[in-house]
Design a protein around this motif. Sequence first.
Motif, short mmCIF file in Angstrom:
data_model
loop_
_atom_site.label_atom_id
_atom_site.label_comp_id
_atom_site.label_asym_id
_atom_site.label_seq_id
_atom_site.Cartn_x
_atom_site.Cartn_y
_atom_site.Cartn_z
N LEU A 141 32.97 36.36 28.65
CA LEU A 141 32.29 35.67 30.07
C LEU A 141 33.35 34.92 31.09
N LEU A 142 34.11 34.16 30.47
CA LEU A 142 35.10 33.51 31.22
C LEU A 142 35.89 34.24 31.66
N GLN A 143 36.45 35.16 31.01
CA GLN A 143 37.09 36.15 31.58
C GLN A 143 36.87 36.96 32.57
N GLY A 144 35.65 37.33 32.71
CA GLY A 144 34.74 37.73 33.83
C GLY A 144 34.73 37.12 35.10
N LEU A 145 34.69 35.73 34.74
CA LEU A 145 34.77 34.89 35.67
C LEU A 145 35.92 34.79 36.62
N LEU A 146 36.83 34.77 35.64
CA LEU A 146 38.39 34.54 36.01
C LEU A 146 38.73 35.76 37.23
N GLN A 147 38.23 37.14 36.88
CA GLN A 147 38.33 38.05 37.50
C GLN A 147 37.51 38.07 38.64
N CYS A 148 36.47 37.48 38.77
CA CYS A 148 35.63 37.39 39.98
C CYS A 148 36.33 36.44 40.95
N LEU A 149 37.08 35.38 40.52
CA LEU A 149 37.68 34.44 41.39
C LEU A 149 39.15 35.12 41.96
N GLU A 150 39.36 36.15 41.13
CA GLU A 150 40.88 36.88 41.61
C GLU A 150 40.42 37.61 42.80
N GLN A 151 39.15 38.29 42.63
CA GLN A 151 38.71 39.42 43.66
C GLN A 151 38.21 38.63 44.94
N GLU A 152 37.62 37.33 44.58
CA GLU A 152 37.27 36.51 45.57
C GLU A 152 38.42 36.09 46.66
N ARG A 153 39.50 36.15 45.75
CA ARG A 153 41.08 35.63 46.81
C ARG A 153 41.06 36.78 47.63
N ASP A 154 41.22 38.02 47.03
CA ASP A 154 41.45 39.31 47.96
C ASP A 154 40.58 39.45 49.08
N HIS A 155 39.34 39.13 48.53
CA HIS A 155 38.09 39.38 49.82
C HIS A 155 38.25 38.17 50.90
N LEU A 156 38.64 37.11 50.22
CA LEU A 156 38.96 35.98 51.39
C LEU A 156 40.19 36.38 52.30
N ILE A 157 41.44 36.96 51.84
CA ILE A 157 42.35 37.42 52.60
C ILE A 157 41.85 38.30 53.65
N HIS A 158 41.09 39.17 53.17
CA HIS A 158 40.86 40.36 53.91
C HIS A 158 39.35 40.30 54.67
N LEU A 159 39.13 39.04 54.66
CA LEU A 159 37.76 38.80 55.42
C LEU A 159 36.41 39.81 55.17
N ASN A 160 36.30 40.12 53.79
CA ASN A 160 35.44 40.98 53.49
C ASN A 160 34.11 40.24 53.12
N VAL A 161 33.37 39.84 54.06
CA VAL A 161 32.27 38.74 53.59
C VAL A 161 31.04 39.44 53.07
N PRO A 162 30.74 40.74 52.99
CA PRO A 162 29.70 41.17 52.21
C PRO A 162 30.20 41.35 50.62
N LYS A 163 31.21 41.52 50.37
CA LYS A 163 31.85 41.58 49.01
C LYS A 163 31.86 40.17 48.48
N LEU A 164 31.94 39.12 49.43
CA LEU A 164 32.18 37.75 49.13
C LEU A 164 30.63 37.19 48.66
N TRP A 165 29.76 37.57 49.35
CA TRP A 165 28.16 37.59 48.98
C TRP A 165 28.09 37.95 47.45
N GLU A 166 28.37 39.09 47.45
CA GLU A 166 28.08 39.98 46.23
C GLU A 166 28.76 39.21 44.81
N LEU A 167 30.03 38.66 45.14
CA LEU A 167 30.80 38.21 44.16
C LEU A 167 30.03 36.49 43.88
#
Length: 150
Positions: free
Chosen positions: A20-46
């Motif tokens: 579960l911690l590994q999954g949370l780490l992956q979410c945070l890495e995806q969050e970084r990508d979505h922040l950079i690309h301003l993908n707000v809908p994906k940020l809400w999903e994350l």
Amino acid sequence: MESLQHDGDIQDLYRKKASLLQGLLQCLEQERDHLIHLNVPKLWELLEEKQELIRAIEELRTRILSLEGDESRGRGRARAPFPLLARKIARLKEEIAARAKENVTFIRDTLVFFDELISILLSGGNEEPAYRRAVKGPSDSTSAIYHMEV
């Protein structure tokens, strides 16, 4: 024999917690990508996914503490955690904290940039940012909207 089964149950819970911690780490890495690309809908999903993972981690933590407490009462001593899993969990927690801090820093830096950009556009060259109080963060006790409307 019962103690071996009990240790196996706790070890399985530690493995699930690491997963579960590994999954949370992956979410945070995806969050970084979505922040950079301003993908707000994906940020809400994350955000929803992270909340579910955190709830599951907290539930596991409670179960682990309960089982370890039962075991220590039964044996009269505290059981040492599984060293490899404990190290893996500690490393994952450190990485999660680092990624979360990086994401917060990215958001703050972006807000400061936009604050300065808006200030330059609105002030006509005045160096003092017009929206500085709205970007200060959680320690600001006054309403950000109140300051931004002025």
